[in-house]
Design a protein around this motif. Structure first.
Motif: not given
Length: 310
Positions: A174-177, A206-215, A299-307
């Motif tokens: 779903a994250g990829t889509f 950040c891959g639209y919030g789906e790639q926390p490792l990018r951050v 941003l990392f906190v937001v992306v990580f929590v979302k993921k």
């Protein structure tokens, strides 16, 4: 009038590929199942609007599934069908009803999935392909209106795929889509608009919030980059200037680089112990890094929590 075919020709390839043949037979699903079991190729079958609910195309006696490739299944009723490991590649499933169907391990690459109903389907290990046919069509045309329409269709398809995979608990897929959905939306924006540029930056960042490792990767690169700037411009330690000096030994310059790296880390994370301080141009650089660092960490906190909570 649709072409008529006697019963003894219903397994004939010409019948299945004939768009004008009468396929309103009550036992059409059973006949298609029987045709599949013969092992003969099933390519370019014309099954538009065919009523095939509950059809079973599982090749139970083989590791490889049946192949129903490059076929037309526009608006076909395939509800609760069994399509384990079936190869649909190149087929049109446009507006087909696959609600409740088992598509486990099916191959849907290069299929037209516009308007398809995949609600409550089993979608584990489905091969989706690297891109939709609408994306290929958008790249192939030079007509701006057509290109926009194809990307709009692709966005709609990816949105539906995201929703159905989320409902099935396939969160990675779903994250990829979701990422692809956002990319298709970006392609509909004016080419050099600020919206498109910002959207592209968010994807990279950040891959639209789906790639926390990018951050994290960006943070590491930024810290090293600013450390080099501090080494070139200079920072102070107890009134002693730490700066690159080619008259110093290699070990001394490495030691100063490590101290600049330490200063970059505490500045990026906005800790600021005070043992090292910027001077001259380094003050503006430190202020810039602190701003970027505070934004990146948030941003990392937001992306990580979302993921993690999807």
């Amino acid at each position: 009038m649709p072409a008529e075919h006697p019963d003894n020709t219903l397994d004939d390839t010409r019948f299945w590929q004939d768009d004008g043949a009468d396929k309103s037979l009550e036992d059409l699903a059973a006949r298609l199942e029987a045709r599949a079991r013969t092992g003969n190729p099933m390519q370019k079958f014309a099954l538009r609007r065919c009523q095939l609910p509950g059809i079973n195309l599982v090749n139970a006696h083989s590791k490889s599934g049946f192949k129903l490739t490059h076929s037309d299944l526009y608006r076909a009723d395939l509800r609760k069908g069994h399509f384990f490991n079936v190869d649909f590649s190149g087929s049109s499933l446009m507006k087909a009803n696959l609600e409740g169907a088992n598509l486990h391990c099916a191959n849907l690459s290069d299929c037209n999935l516009l308007g398809v109903n995949l609600e409550k389907c089993k979608l584990e290990n489905v091969t989706w392909g690297s891109e939709l046919i609408q994306e290929k069509q958008a790249r192939a045309t030079r007509n701006i209106a057509e290109k926009h329409e194809y990307y709009q269709q692709a966005e709609e398809i990816y949105r539906h795929l995201r929703k159905v995979t989320e409902s099935e608990g396939l969160f990675e897929q779903a994250g990829t889509f979701f990422q692809k959905e956002m990319v298709m939306r970006r392609y509909q924006m004016p080419r050099y608009s600020s919206q498109r540029i910002i959207s592209r930056m968010v994807e990279i960042f950040c891959g639209y919030g789906e790639q926390p490792l990018r951050v994290i990767l960006f943070s590491i690169i930024a810290i090293i980059f600013f450390a080099v700037l501090y080494l070139l411009t200079g920072i102070t330690e107890s009134d002693h200037l730490l700066r690159l000096n080619f008259d110093n030994s290699f070990q001394d310059n490495i030691s100063q680089l490590l101290k600049c790296l330490y200063f970059s880390v505490v500045t990026f994370t906005t800790l600021g112990y005070g043992d090292l301080a910027p001077t001259g141009w380094a003050r503006g650089i430190a202020a810039t890094e602190a701003f970027i660092g505070s934004f990146t960490l948030a941003l990392f906190v937001v992306v990580f929590v979302k993921k993690m909570t999807r």
